[in-house]
Design an enzyme around this catalytic site. Structure first.
Site, PDB file in Angstrom:
ATOM      1  N   GLU A   9       5.842   7.999 -19.208  1.00  0.00           N
ATOM      2  CA  GLU A   9       7.334   7.800 -19.852  1.00  0.00           C
ATOM      3  C   GLU A   9       7.980   5.938 -18.991  1.00  0.00           C
ATOM      4  O   GLU A   9       8.631   5.637 -19.008  1.00  0.00           O
ATOM      5  CB  GLU A   9       8.349   8.973 -19.694  1.00  0.00           C
ATOM      6  CG  GLU A   9       8.232  10.273 -21.249  1.00  0.00           C
ATOM      7  CD  GLU A   9       6.947  10.985 -21.240  1.00  0.00           C
ATOM      8  OE1 GLU A   9       7.081  11.597 -22.061  1.00  0.00           O
ATOM      9  OE2 GLU A   9       6.968  10.863 -19.439  1.00  0.00           O
ATOM     10  N   ASP A  61       0.523  -1.048  -0.312  1.00  0.00           N
ATOM     11  CA  ASP A  61      -0.001  -0.149   0.133  1.00  0.00           C
ATOM     12  C   ASP A  61       0.960   1.481   0.050  1.00  0.00           C
ATOM     13  O   ASP A  61       0.573   1.964  -0.751  1.00  0.00           O
ATOM     14  CB  ASP A  61      -1.036  -0.031   1.570  1.00  0.00           C
ATOM     15  CG  ASP A  61      -0.318  -0.236   2.283  1.00  0.00           C
ATOM     16  OD1 ASP A  61       1.048  -0.457   2.940  1.00  0.00           O
ATOM     17  OD2 ASP A  61      -1.129  -0.039   3.222  1.00  0.00           O
ATOM     18  N   ARG A 121      16.455  10.260 -37.487  1.00  0.00           N
ATOM     19  CA  ARG A 121      15.121  10.942 -36.497  1.00  0.00           C
ATOM     20  C   ARG A 121      14.457   9.668 -37.763  1.00  0.00           C
ATOM     21  O   ARG A 121      13.785   8.894 -37.140  1.00  0.00           O
ATOM     22  CB  ARG A 121      14.652  11.132 -36.321  1.00  0.00           C
ATOM     23  CG  ARG A 121      14.258  12.944 -36.789  1.00  0.00           C
ATOM     24  CD  ARG A 121      13.266  13.632 -35.870  1.00  0.00           C
ATOM     25  NE  ARG A 121      12.967  14.706 -36.741  1.00  0.00           N
ATOM     26  CZ  ARG A 121      12.252  15.311 -37.292  1.00  0.00           C
ATOM     27  NH1 ARG A 121      11.427  15.137 -36.016  1.00  0.00           N
ATOM     28  NH2 ARG A 121      12.429  16.279 -37.124  1.00  0.00           N
ATOM     29  N   ARG A 132      17.717  15.621 -34.952  1.00  0.00           N
ATOM     30  CA  ARG A 132      16.159  16.191 -35.519  1.00  0.00           C
ATOM     31  C   ARG A 132      16.687  16.619 -37.140  1.00  0.00           C
ATOM     32  O   ARG A 132      15.903  16.567 -37.876  1.00  0.00           O
ATOM     33  CB  ARG A 132      16.194  17.836 -34.690  1.00  0.00           C
ATOM     34  CG  ARG A 132      14.742  18.434 -34.796  1.00  0.00           C
ATOM     35  CD  ARG A 132      13.962  19.503 -34.452  1.00  0.00           C
ATOM     36  NE  ARG A 132      12.591  19.832 -34.589  1.00  0.00           N
ATOM     37  CZ  ARG A 132      12.596  20.354 -34.070  1.00  0.00           C
ATOM     38  NH1 ARG A 132      12.616  21.280 -33.252  1.00  0.00           N
ATOM     39  NH2 ARG A 132      10.752  21.235 -34.346  1.00  0.00           N
ATOM     40  N   LYS A 169       0.066  -6.075   9.412  1.00  0.00           N
ATOM     41  CA  LYS A 169       1.480  -6.527   9.405  1.00  0.00           C
ATOM     42  C   LYS A 169       1.671  -6.999   9.838  1.00  0.00           C
ATOM     43  O   LYS A 169       1.342  -6.918  10.951  1.00  0.00           O
ATOM     44  CB  LYS A 169       1.662  -5.242   8.897  1.00  0.00           C
ATOM     45  CG  LYS A 169       3.796  -4.991   8.274  1.00  0.00           C
ATOM     46  CD  LYS A 169       4.225  -3.801   8.009  1.00  0.00           C
ATOM     47  CE  LYS A 169       5.553  -3.462   7.705  1.00  0.00           C
ATOM     48  NZ  LYS A 169       5.555  -1.938   7.083  1.00  0.00           N
ATOM     49  N   HIS A 187       9.126  -2.226  10.584  1.00  0.00           N
ATOM     50  CA  HIS A 187       8.895  -2.639   8.895  1.00  0.00           C
ATOM     51  C   HIS A 187      11.076  -2.718   9.307  1.00  0.00           C
ATOM     52  O   HIS A 187      11.437  -2.362   9.813  1.00  0.00           O
ATOM     53  CB  HIS A 187       9.447  -1.607   8.755  1.00  0.00           C
ATOM     54  CG  HIS A 187       9.411  -1.603   7.109  1.00  0.00           C
ATOM     55  ND1 HIS A 187       8.260  -2.385   6.315  1.00  0.00           N
ATOM     56  CD2 HIS A 187      10.199  -1.068   6.186  1.00  0.00           C
ATOM     57  CE1 HIS A 187       8.687  -2.031   5.194  1.00  0.00           C
ATOM     58  NE2 HIS A 187       9.844  -1.391   4.981  1.00  0.00           N
ATOM     59  N   HIS A 189      15.567  14.450 -30.895  1.00  0.00           N
ATOM     60  CA  HIS A 189      15.095  16.194 -30.264  1.00  0.00           C
ATOM     61  C   HIS A 189      16.768  16.055 -29.532  1.00  0.00           C
ATOM     62  O   HIS A 189      16.496  16.578 -27.826  1.00  0.00           O
ATOM     63  CB  HIS A 189      14.961  16.456 -29.955  1.00  0.00           C
ATOM     64  CG  HIS A 189      13.323  16.551 -31.271  1.00  0.00           C
ATOM     65  ND1 HIS A 189      12.875  15.049 -32.399  1.00  0.00           N
ATOM     66  CD2 HIS A 189      12.104  17.152 -31.688  1.00  0.00           C
ATOM     67  CE1 HIS A 189      11.914  15.634 -32.882  1.00  0.00           C
ATOM     68  NE2 HIS A 189      11.839  16.989 -32.452  1.00  0.00           N
TER      69      HIS A 189
END
Length: 615
Positions: A360, A149, A312, A467, A241, A255, A409
């Site tokens: 991306e 989570d 390109r 380019r 947990k 943890h 580019h």
């Protein structure tokens, strides 16, 4: 059914016990993060997962990805229950030389698809695996991804939620272990499972809220997930947990802490002691991937001397040619395919093109997912935007992923768009990736050959494209190698070696012609392979030109072409040549490409000046 439920509970208890045992033996690890998801994994392993442990590369195997990689003690305990590892090996967790590392890693374990541990990456990679299953191989395997989570705060997770819904990936099942506690306290949503469900539903997923410690509810949720026909499913499982042990369950501060021997003894006793249950995991059907195209002999595009073309565009043309010759090539893009020219492949082979839009992190992760399925994935966007996914690239190297990234580019030569679009650090960042290949073609014919070479290049590969349209300087039959370079201009009386790549190679050629008219000869090297670099070729050129070298690059001075050349000379000691680095040293603005190259001091005029000063 009562007996089956009891078996699931016993297996879950074993998974908890073994998570404690191996972390206590290691004196480190994450037992409580593993214990919370034990019931989820118990039912999955015993009833729903289809996997041939003796053949981990079986094309019909389900894929189990632990996005919460720190919970790998649970994964390793499951491997033991499936008979894949022994109890003795389980207790070697985190030891030097053990296959059971502190986070899952395919370098050591054949059942692990990708390295995890940097949170937020398992689901995006799962999207890529699921895309291949649904649209390319067309096989009925499932992709199961266990998330913590805490990592639901990662933007990459929601990029994955978006794209999985867009592509209707009903073969993808996400399981969120909502145990409320992160590393330093409560997560941002705690146990607000309704909020998780609302967000998932808004993204177009089928959401199921359940008690993750009830094997009956887990079973029902998995069964419901398998009925979906046009949506991915997410199980939002409320857990505790450290579940199963009173002094651990839902207690903060545990943890990443292993129990000591006395605490482990007490916890294991509360769980009913050690067990050594073996589960007969169902094997997948023996189906074949969907037939691909009828592969044709490779016929790369040809560009004639006396013409100009941008690398390109040559990249896009080469993809079409390679796509005709290889059914295993897939192409992804980040909503700029009409600029990267990946759209040429989309027009020719739409069934093997996947639009990731402006996401991306998902772009790179999906490429890694296709790599899991042994596809040759090319992913393209503007070079500057790969910085958003650098952690995915870094983890890809740890995963031993094979992906091909192409950035267009780049540099000040893109012109008027200005510095926000100008990658000036991309060569440095990709050179720094473990085992990477970095290429920077200067010519359209060269680009086609290098794209072909990249198709079979293992590891993380990056190609920088230009380019601007540039002169064709190589014939279509010229040979290139990864790790090579080309001498473009030379004579017996060369006084300086000038090294360029991409746009600066053409500036170096102009400088050569200007200097030759004045009786000064220089050797011009096209260092199209930035990593690995042609050490022998560079040393030979430097030796032939009085150990005087100038490197000119459309990149910041740190880490790019100049530093790659310096690395080639690093072991020469006092025999090392004088190296002048010409690079972009001031923040550029907008302008015509020729104006910006001049302002940065990396055009032909400045190369001529640098040569004369060096002489």
């Amino acid at each position: 059914m009562t007996d089956q439920i009891q078996d699931w509970k016993e297996l879950a208890a074993q998974l908890r016990v073994d998570s404690i045992r191996c972390t206590t033996a290691a004196a480190s690890g994450h037992p409580t993060s593993s214990m919370s998801a034990a019931d989820l994994l118990s039912v999955l392993l015993a009833k729903y997962l289809k996997y041939d442990w003796d053949n981990p590369k079986h094309p019909n195997n389900d894929h189990l990805i632990f996005s919460k990689g720190h919970a790998c003690p649970l994964l390793y305990a499951a491997y033991k229950a499936a008979g894949a590892v022994t109890d003795e090996e389980l207790l070697t967790l985190r030891q030097l030389g053990s296959r059971l590392e502190g986070h899952p890693n395919p370098h050591t374990l054949p059942w692990v698809d990708v390295a995890t541990g940097s949170l937020g990456q398992g689901l995006p990679i799962g999207v890529g695996v699921a895309l291949d299953g649904k649209y390319v191989d067309k096989l009925p395997f499932r992709v199961w991804v266990l998330l913590g989570d805490s990592e639901m705060a990662e933007g990459s997770v929601w990029e994955a939620f978006d794209k999985a819904s867009y592509y209707k990936l009903n073969n993808l099942i996400a399981i969120i272990d909502v145990n409320r506690l992160g590393q330093r306290g409560e997560t941002d949503l705690g146990w607000n499972t309704a909020a998780y469900a609302a967000r998932a539903t808004a993204f177009g997923w089928h959401a199921i809220v359940l008690d993750g410690q009830s094997v009956e509810e887990v079973d029902a949720a998995y069964a419901e997930a398998l009925t979906q026909t046009d949506k991915p499913t997410v199980l939002i499982a409320k857990t505790k947990k450290g579940a199963g042990v009173s002094f651990l369950a839902d207690h903060d501060g545990w943890h990443g802490k292993a129990l000591n021997a006395d605490q482990a003894k007490e916890a294991i006793a509360e769980l009913g002691g050690e067990r050594h249950i073996t589960v007969n995991v169902a094997k997948p059907e023996d189906l074949q991937p969907a037939p691909g195209i009828t592969e044709q002999p490779l016929k790369l595009p040809v560009y004639e001397f006396g013409t100009k073309e941008a690398t390109r565009k040559a990249y896009g043309d080469a993809l079409v040619a390679i796509g005709a010759a290889r059914a295993d090539v897939v192409v992804l893009d980040g909503e700029v395919s009409n600029s990267t020219h990946a759209d040429e492949f989309k027009k020719a082979y739409p069934d093997r093109f996947f639009e990731m839009f402006i996401a991306e992190q998902q772009l790179v992760s999906a490429a890694a997912g296709f790599g899991v399925r042994k596809k040759k994935a090319f992913a393209s966007t503007f070079a500057a935007f790969f910085t958003r996914a650098y952690d995915q690239v870094r983890m890809g190297a740890i995963s031993n992923s094979t992906i091909k990234l192409v950035g267009s580019h780049a540099g000040v030569s893109i012109g008027e768009d200005g510095p926000s679009q100008m990658a000036l650090e991309d060569l440095a960042s990709f050179r720094a990736v473990y085992g990477s290949t970095v290429l920077y073609p200067s010519d359209a014919n060269q680009t086609g050959h290098l794209v072909d070479l990249l198709a079979d290049q293992p590891g993380i590969s990056y190609m920088r494209t230009t380019r601007e349209k540039t002169n064709i300087i190589y014939g279509p039959d010229e040979k290139f190698t990864i790790g090579g370079s080309k001498v473009v201009k030379q004579s017996d009386s060369d006084q300086v070696t000038v090294v360029g790549a991409g746009i600066t190679l053409h500036e170096a050629v102009k400088a050569h012609d200007t200097l030759a008219a004045e009786g000064i000869n220089i050797r011009v090297i096209d260092l199209y392979s930035v990593k690995p670099v042609d050490k022998e070729g560079l040393i030979a050129a430097a030796t032939a030109t009085g150990n005087k070298v100038i490197v000119v690059e459309d990149h910041w001075p740190e880490g790019g072409l100049g530093d790659a050349v310096l690395d080639a000379f690093a072991d020469l000691g006092d025999k090392s040549p004088v190296v002048i680095k010409m690079a972009v040293r001031i923040m550029p603005g907008s302008g015509k490409p020729f104006e910006l190259l001049n302002a940065a001091g990396i055009d032909a005029e400045h190369i001529v000046k640098a040569v004369k000063e060096l002489l």
